[in-house]
Design a protein around this motif. Structure first.
Motif, PDB file in Angstrom:
ATOM      1  N   ARG A 134       0.827  -1.213   0.000  1.00 30.12           N
ATOM      2  CA  ARG A 134       0.000   0.000   0.000  1.00 30.12           C
ATOM      3  C   ARG A 134       0.858   1.259   0.000  1.00 30.12           C
ATOM      4  O   ARG A 134       0.527   2.256  -0.641  1.00 30.12           O
ATOM      5  CB  ARG A 134      -0.922  -0.009   1.225  1.00 30.12           C
ATOM      6  N   ASP A 135       1.939   1.213   0.715  1.00 32.24           N
ATOM      7  CA  ASP A 135       2.799   2.386   0.812  1.00 32.24           C
ATOM      8  C   ASP A 135       3.800   2.467  -0.336  1.00 32.24           C
ATOM      9  O   ASP A 135       4.698   3.318  -0.312  1.00 32.24           O
ATOM     10  CB  ASP A 135       3.541   2.387   2.153  1.00 32.24           C
ATOM     11  N   GLY A 136       3.659   1.577  -1.296  1.00 35.02           N
ATOM     12  CA  GLY A 136       4.530   1.663  -2.464  1.00 35.02           C
ATOM     13  C   GLY A 136       5.958   1.222  -2.206  1.00 35.02           C
ATOM     14  O   GLY A 136       6.874   1.600  -2.920  1.00 35.02           O
ATOM     15  N   LEU A 137       6.148   0.406  -1.171  1.00 34.48           N
ATOM     16  CA  LEU A 137       7.500  -0.028  -0.837  1.00 34.48           C
ATOM     17  C   LEU A 137       7.857  -1.352  -1.496  1.00 34.48           C
ATOM     18  O   LEU A 137       9.027  -1.690  -1.633  1.00 34.48           O
ATOM     19  CB  LEU A 137       7.658  -0.131   0.683  1.00 34.48           C
ATOM     20  N   LEU A 138       6.825  -2.084  -1.891  1.00 33.18           N
ATOM     21  CA  LEU A 138       7.088  -3.329  -2.622  1.00 33.18           C
ATOM     22  C   LEU A 138       5.944  -3.602  -3.587  1.00 33.18           C
ATOM     23  O   LEU A 138       4.866  -3.024  -3.478  1.00 33.18           O
ATOM     24  CB  LEU A 138       7.304  -4.498  -1.665  1.00 33.18           C
ATOM     25  N   THR A 139       6.208  -4.487  -4.537  1.00 36.89           N
ATOM     26  CA  THR A 139       5.175  -4.863  -5.499  1.00 36.89           C
ATOM     27  C   THR A 139       4.795  -6.321  -5.307  1.00 36.89           C
ATOM     28  O   THR A 139       5.613  -7.136  -4.879  1.00 36.89           O
ATOM     29  CB  THR A 139       5.677  -4.678  -6.934  1.00 36.89           C
ATOM     30  N   ARG A 140       3.560  -6.599  -5.636  1.00 38.58           N
ATOM     31  CA  ARG A 140       3.045  -7.961  -5.508  1.00 38.58           C
ATOM     32  C   ARG A 140       2.693  -8.447  -6.911  1.00 38.58           C
ATOM     33  O   ARG A 140       1.917  -7.809  -7.617  1.00 38.58           O
ATOM     34  CB  ARG A 140       1.811  -7.933  -4.617  1.00 38.58           C
ATOM     35  N   THR A 141       3.283  -9.540  -7.306  1.00 39.82           N
ATOM     36  CA  THR A 141       3.042 -10.068  -8.644  1.00 39.82           C
ATOM     37  C   THR A 141       2.450 -11.463  -8.573  1.00 39.82           C
ATOM     38  O   THR A 141       3.055 -12.376  -8.022  1.00 39.82           O
ATOM     39  CB  THR A 141       4.365 -10.135  -9.432  1.00 39.82           C
ATOM     40  N   VAL A 142       1.261 -11.582  -9.148  1.00 39.00           N
ATOM     41  CA  VAL A 142       0.593 -12.875  -9.161  1.00 39.00           C
ATOM     42  C   VAL A 142       0.792 -13.545 -10.512  1.00 39.00           C
ATOM     43  O   VAL A 142       0.507 -12.954 -11.544  1.00 39.00           O
ATOM     44  CB  VAL A 142      -0.914 -12.723  -8.895  1.00 39.00           C
ATOM     45  N   THR A 143       1.287 -14.750 -10.480  1.00 39.87           N
ATOM     46  CA  THR A 143       1.449 -15.517 -11.707  1.00 39.87           C
ATOM     47  C   THR A 143       0.417 -16.647 -11.702  1.00 39.87           C
ATOM     48  O   THR A 143       0.543 -17.602 -10.944  1.00 39.87           O
ATOM     49  CB  THR A 143       2.857 -16.125 -11.790  1.00 39.87           C
ATOM     50  N   PRO A 199       0.091 -24.671  -8.851  1.00 35.78           N
ATOM     51  CA  PRO A 199      -0.669 -23.715  -8.040  1.00 35.78           C
ATOM     52  C   PRO A 199      -0.236 -22.279  -8.302  1.00 35.78           C
ATOM     53  O   PRO A 199       0.768 -22.055  -8.976  1.00 35.78           O
ATOM     54  CB  PRO A 199      -0.320 -24.128  -6.612  1.00 35.78           C
ATOM     55  N   VAL A 200      -0.963 -21.375  -7.733  1.00 38.35           N
ATOM     56  CA  VAL A 200      -0.676 -19.955  -7.934  1.00 38.35           C
ATOM     57  C   VAL A 200       0.709 -19.598  -7.402  1.00 38.35           C
ATOM     58  O   VAL A 200       1.182 -20.211  -6.452  1.00 38.35           O
ATOM     59  CB  VAL A 200      -1.713 -19.086  -7.189  1.00 38.35           C
ATOM     60  N   ARG A 201       1.332 -18.625  -8.076  1.00 39.01           N
ATOM     61  CA  ARG A 201       2.643 -18.172  -7.606  1.00 39.01           C
ATOM     62  C   ARG A 201       2.587 -16.668  -7.380  1.00 39.01           C
ATOM     63  O   ARG A 201       2.179 -15.908  -8.253  1.00 39.01           O
ATOM     64  CB  ARG A 201       3.700 -18.503  -8.660  1.00 39.01           C
ATOM     65  N   VAL A 202       2.998 -16.251  -6.213  1.00 41.44           N
ATOM     66  CA  VAL A 202       2.977 -14.826  -5.881  1.00 41.44           C
ATOM     67  C   VAL A 202       4.369 -14.389  -5.454  1.00 41.44           C
ATOM     68  O   VAL A 202       4.962 -14.974  -4.549  1.00 41.44           O
ATOM     69  CB  VAL A 202       1.979 -14.520  -4.742  1.00 41.44           C
ATOM     70  N   ASP A 203       4.873 -13.373  -6.161  1.00 39.14           N
ATOM     71  CA  ASP A 203       6.201 -12.869  -5.817  1.00 39.14           C
ATOM     72  C   ASP A 203       6.125 -11.454  -5.262  1.00 39.14           C
ATOM     73  O   ASP A 203       5.298 -10.651  -5.669  1.00 39.14           O
ATOM     74  CB  ASP A 203       7.090 -12.862  -7.068  1.00 39.14           C
ATOM     75  N   TYR A 204       7.032 -11.193  -4.352  1.00 41.19           N
ATOM     76  CA  TYR A 204       7.135  -9.852  -3.780  1.00 41.19           C
ATOM     77  C   TYR A 204       8.521  -9.311  -4.092  1.00 41.19           C
ATOM     78  O   TYR A 204       9.513 -10.041  -4.063  1.00 41.19           O
ATOM     79  CB  TYR A 204       6.909  -9.903  -2.276  1.00 41.19           C
ATOM     80  N   GLU A 205       8.548  -7.996  -4.376  1.00 43.27           N
ATOM     81  CA  GLU A 205       9.828  -7.389  -4.728  1.00 43.27           C
ATOM     82  C   GLU A 205       9.846  -5.934  -4.275  1.00 43.27           C
ATOM     83  O   GLU A 205       8.833  -5.232  -4.391  1.00 43.27           O
ATOM     84  CB  GLU A 205      10.025  -7.465  -6.246  1.00 43.27           C
ATOM     85  N   LEU A 206      10.964  -5.481  -3.799  1.00 38.25           N
ATOM     86  CA  LEU A 206      11.073  -4.094  -3.367  1.00 38.25           C
ATOM     87  C   LEU A 206      10.988  -3.151  -4.553  1.00 38.25           C
ATOM     88  O   LEU A 206      11.529  -3.438  -5.617  1.00 38.25           O
ATOM     89  CB  LEU A 206      12.404  -3.856  -2.635  1.00 38.25           C
ATOM     90  N   THR A 207      10.322  -2.029  -4.367  1.00 37.30           N
ATOM     91  CA  THR A 207      10.355  -0.962  -5.355  1.00 37.30           C
ATOM     92  C   THR A 207      11.602  -0.130  -5.093  1.00 37.30           C
ATOM     93  O   THR A 207      12.276  -0.328  -4.074  1.00 37.30           O
ATOM     94  CB  THR A 207       9.124  -0.057  -5.206  1.00 37.30           C
ATOM     95  N   PRO A 208      11.924   0.810  -5.977  1.00 40.00           N
ATOM     96  CA  PRO A 208      13.054   1.711  -5.684  1.00 40.00           C
ATOM     97  C   PRO A 208      12.857   2.412  -4.336  1.00 40.00           C
ATOM     98  O   PRO A 208      13.807   2.568  -3.573  1.00 40.00           O
ATOM     99  CB  PRO A 208      12.993   2.711  -6.835  1.00 40.00           C
ATOM    100  N   LEU A 209      11.606   2.790  -4.062  1.00 43.38           N
ATOM    101  CA  LEU A 209      11.321   3.437  -2.777  1.00 43.38           C
ATOM    102  C   LEU A 209      11.628   2.488  -1.626  1.00 43.38           C
ATOM    103  O   LEU A 209      12.203   2.880  -0.609  1.00 43.38           O
ATOM    104  CB  LEU A 209       9.849   3.861  -2.736  1.00 43.38           C
TER     105      LEU A 209
END
Lengths: 131, 131
Positions: free
Chosen positions: A76-85, A89-99
């Motif tokens: 929510r605060d734009g500190l990381l992104t959530r990517t659903v593949t 089964p479902v795959r969800v990755d989290y990654e830091l944004t530049p912020l």
DNA sequence: CGGGATCCCGATAGATACTG
DNA sequence: CAGTATCTATCGGGATCCCG
């Protein structure tokens, strides 16, 4: 006559000050990074994107609820992104944004101070407890 | 047969990780500075020594209990000194130690980051809430 | 696999009142 | 003035169960 002025004025001051503190960016940030799990998540993700369950394993002891809650608020605060593949089964990755990476660097500064001064603090604490 | 292995091993991991986290200097420091009143007290004292009641007035909304508790813990950690001047009435002054001043500077870094990036965070938040 | 919903409990902040 | 003592309400956080 004005009734309960003392108590009311105190309450008034408390409310105003609370509002002030909540609006203070510094305190907002402190609230955020001081969350027990935030620093651990940010630190874990600093090495690169990671899956939900990998995070849960790396940060042993975190409950699914708290992990999700933490990830959501960071997203929510734009500190990381959530990517659903979508897959089975479902795959969800989290990654830091530049912020988020920037915040990680700030945490680095905090870490440096901590490691540089923790000895002094512990000494002071022992001395205080001894007396 | 081993009963409740899953739950017990999870509990075990939790305990170990808790111990690790508590022993981590960075998290110790984060715990300390994230306390609601600590940053306010340190900030107030950065301007110079101050009396108990002056602090209470400057930090409107803090209860005597919390103020005392905060000051004691900061004193214990060697971040400030408590000086009692026997008189009528008693006078007690609080003042940052060099270590405390150093911490204040770290808080400055946090403040800088907060003020530089709070906008981005708020934007991200609005965007997230809108969707 | 990656969560959401619900219940429950212990810790703790704060109000209030009192003291040296 | 500078605290201490007590009591209470709140609430974060974990456990548990369930779903897509």
């Amino acid at each position: 006559m004005a009734t309960t002025t003392a108590a009311q004025r105190r309450e008034q001051a408390r409310v105003e000050y609370d509002a002030f503190v909540r609006n203070c960016p510094t305190n907002q940030l402190l609230d955020r990074i001081s969350d027990k799990w935030v620093s651990l998540v940010v630190c874990a993700l600093a090495e690169g994107r990671m899956r939900y369950s990998d995070l849960g394993r790396k940060i042993a002891g975190v409950s699914p609820k708290m992990l999700t809650q933490t990830l959501r608020s960071l997203e929510r605060d734009g500190l990381l992104t959530r990517t659903v593949t979508p897959a089975v089964p479902v795959r969800v990755d989290y990654e830091l944004t530049p912020l988020g990476t920037s915040l990680f660097h700030l945490l680095g500064a905090v870490k440096d101070w901590a490691e540089a001064h923790i000895e002094q603090v512990n000494e002071a604490r022992d001395q205080y407890d001894a007396s």
